[in-house]
Scaffold this active site. Structure first.
Site, PDB file in Angstrom:
ATOM      1  N   ASN A  36      -5.603   1.667  -9.109  1.00 15.99           N
ATOM      2  CA  ASN A  36      -6.559   0.026  -9.286  1.00 15.99           C
ATOM      3  C   ASN A  36      -6.886   0.011 -10.973  1.00 15.99           C
ATOM      4  O   ASN A  36      -7.457  -1.303 -10.974  1.00 15.99           O
ATOM      5  CB  ASN A  36      -7.381   0.932  -8.384  1.00 15.99           C
ATOM      6  CG  ASN A  36      -7.705   0.135  -6.846  1.00 15.99           C
ATOM      7  OD1 ASN A  36      -6.421  -0.251  -6.437  1.00 15.99           O
ATOM      8  ND2 ASN A  36      -7.960   1.471  -5.646  1.00 15.99           N
ATOM      9  N   HIS A  72      -7.091  -4.106  -8.680  1.00 12.66           N
ATOM     10  CA  HIS A  72      -7.257  -3.745  -7.372  1.00 12.66           C
ATOM     11  C   HIS A  72      -5.851  -4.826  -6.448  1.00 12.66           C
ATOM     12  O   HIS A  72      -5.713  -4.121  -5.363  1.00 12.66           O
ATOM     13  CB  HIS A  72      -8.319  -3.713  -6.020  1.00 12.66           C
ATOM     14  CG  HIS A  72      -9.395  -3.645  -7.633  1.00 12.66           C
ATOM     15  ND1 HIS A  72      -9.848  -2.194  -6.254  1.00 12.66           N
ATOM     16  CD2 HIS A  72      -9.776  -3.226  -8.175  1.00 12.66           C
ATOM     17  CE1 HIS A  72     -10.467  -1.349  -7.468  1.00 12.66           C
ATOM     18  NE2 HIS A  72     -10.823  -2.082  -8.200  1.00 12.66           N
ATOM     19  N   ASP A 116      -3.483  -3.414  -3.696  1.00 11.10           N
ATOM     20  CA  ASP A 116      -3.607  -3.358  -2.553  1.00 11.10           C
ATOM     21  C   ASP A 116      -1.956  -4.015  -1.619  1.00 11.10           C
ATOM     22  O   ASP A 116      -1.644  -3.596  -1.242  1.00 11.10           O
ATOM     23  CB  ASP A 116      -4.731  -5.139  -2.314  1.00 11.10           C
ATOM     24  CG  ASP A 116      -6.216  -5.391  -2.389  1.00 11.10           C
ATOM     25  OD1 ASP A 116      -6.231  -4.186  -2.149  1.00 11.10           O
ATOM     26  OD2 ASP A 116      -5.890  -5.794  -2.464  1.00 11.10           O
ATOM     27  N   GLU A 143      -7.459   4.835   1.354  1.00 13.25           N
ATOM     28  CA  GLU A 143      -5.607   5.108   0.845  1.00 13.25           C
ATOM     29  C   GLU A 143      -5.212   6.181   1.768  1.00 13.25           C
ATOM     30  O   GLU A 143      -4.268   7.012   1.262  1.00 13.25           O
ATOM     31  CB  GLU A 143      -5.738   5.183  -0.386  1.00 13.25           C
ATOM     32  CG  GLU A 143      -6.428   6.839  -0.935  1.00 13.25           C
ATOM     33  CD  GLU A 143      -7.582   7.115  -1.380  1.00 13.25           C
ATOM     34  OE1 GLU A 143      -7.875   7.702  -2.574  1.00 13.25           O
ATOM     35  OE2 GLU A 143      -8.117   5.933  -1.047  1.00 13.25           O
ATOM     36  N   ARG A 177      10.086  12.234   6.079  1.00  3.82           N
ATOM     37  CA  ARG A 177      11.380  11.159   5.575  1.00  3.82           C
ATOM     38  C   ARG A 177      10.151  10.162   4.601  1.00  3.82           C
ATOM     39  O   ARG A 177      10.956   8.938   3.862  1.00  3.82           O
ATOM     40  CB  ARG A 177      11.711  10.089   6.647  1.00  3.82           C
ATOM     41  CG  ARG A 177      12.872  11.029   7.521  1.00  3.82           C
ATOM     42  CD  ARG A 177      13.319   9.903   8.563  1.00  3.82           C
ATOM     43  NE  ARG A 177      12.585   9.226   9.436  1.00  3.82           N
ATOM     44  CZ  ARG A 177      12.580  10.128  10.357  1.00  3.82           C
ATOM     45  NH1 ARG A 177      13.218  10.598  11.348  1.00  3.82           N
ATOM     46  NH2 ARG A 177      11.842   8.758  11.701  1.00  3.82           N
TER      47      ARG A 177
END
Length: 301
Positions: free
Chosen positions: A185, A190, A194, A220, A240
């Site tokens: 960020n 930002h 996103d 997050e 994975r």
């Protein structure tokens, strides 16, 4: 100037009205009878008025079974209390399929065979119910990722714990945190941050099975409920996800960058009755250990 409307003319008008008017009496033995039903019933309910007045079971038969018991109980209680009655139920209209209707009635001054007659109306509220369902769904979703939000994923975990107590089917949870997300960020803005969250959502969703549940836990952090899976099964799924995230490249302007994810796992076992907070705490401790051990790794508690 007053104009008199004949009963025939009134019936013709009611045939096109978006509601059904009715008169109804409930007998002490629990049986009911419709004394009057306006002509609009054919469109709203898919039933002719004469069929409903001839046998009220014709109406009961189109009400969803899961709603019928509640409707009849509310009806009986309102009659006993002499209260205003309102109930929302689903019906099966042969022409329209499933629709929601609202029944509303109140006691009148009229009596039939010594029993008070109730007058009321039925109206289609399907659009209202669909809007309510849509708003409820939105309230349960994270606005950006459209995953379950924190409140909903924790509620789901609580339900899974109850199911575990009953069925003893194992499951695990993963708490995933994007490494150094604040720097993304700060360095890229930002909007880019996103995009990273959305891409991670896509990656995690693609690696989870259909039976698994993913939610945004906050910022997050993401929480996944892994159904019917041991520690080893969950570690395979987590690895994975970790590898896919590590291999994904992002570009902001001409500057490429990549991200990594740290994952904490805990398995729900038959030890004692556990709360969502206890299970999440164990996963959080595992996640903390993954961060301490250099990030971009998986740890289990």
């Amino acid at each position: 100037m007053h104009t008199n409307i004949s009963l025939v003319e009134l019936e013709h008008l009611l045939e096109f009205a978006p509601c059904v008017l009715y008169k109804y009496v409930l007998f002490p033995n629990g049986d009911g009878r419709l004394l009057y039903v306006s002509a609009g019933s054919n469109d709203l309910l898919g039933l002719h008025a004469k069929d409903m007045m001839g046998d009220i079971d014709n109406f009961w038969s189109i009400v969803y079974p899961s709603d019928l018991e509640r409707l009849q109980a509310e009806d009986t209680n309102a009659n006993q209390q002499g209260d205003f009655f309102v109930s929302d139920v689903r019906i099966n209209n042969p022409a329209k399929g499933t629709i929601w209707i609202r029944l509303s009635s109140k006691p009148s001054d009229e009596f039939y065979e010594g029993h008070q007659v109730w007058t009321g109306y039925m109206v289609d509220i399907s659009d209202t119910k669909h809007l309510e369902a849509e708003l409820e769904e939105r309230a349960r979703r994270d606005a950006m990722t459209q995953l379950w939000n924190k409140s909903e994923i924790v509620n789901t975990l609580s339900e899974e714990l109850s199911r575990f107590e009953r069925d003893n089917l194992p499951f695990s949870i993963m708490l995933m945190d994007l490494d150094h997300f604040k720097a993304i960020n700060d360095n890229h803005g930002h909007l880019v941050g996103d995009d990273v969250l959305l891409k991670f959502t896509e990656i995690a969703s693609s690696q989870l099975r259909e039976v698994d549940i993913l939610g945004r836990f906050g910022g997050e952090e993401f929480l996944a409920i892994i159904h019917n899976a041991s520690q080893e099964d969950t570690m395979v799924i987590a690895e994975r996800i970790r590898q896919c995230v590590e291999k994904t490249s992002f570009t902001e302007g001409t500057t490429p960058f990549s991200i990594t994810v740290s994952i904490g796992i805990t398995e729900v076992k038959k030890t004692h009755k556990q709360t969502p907070e206890e299970v999440i705490k164990r996963a959080d401790n595992a996640l903390y250990q993954a961060k301490q051990d250099g990030r971009n790794t998986i740890r289990f508690k």
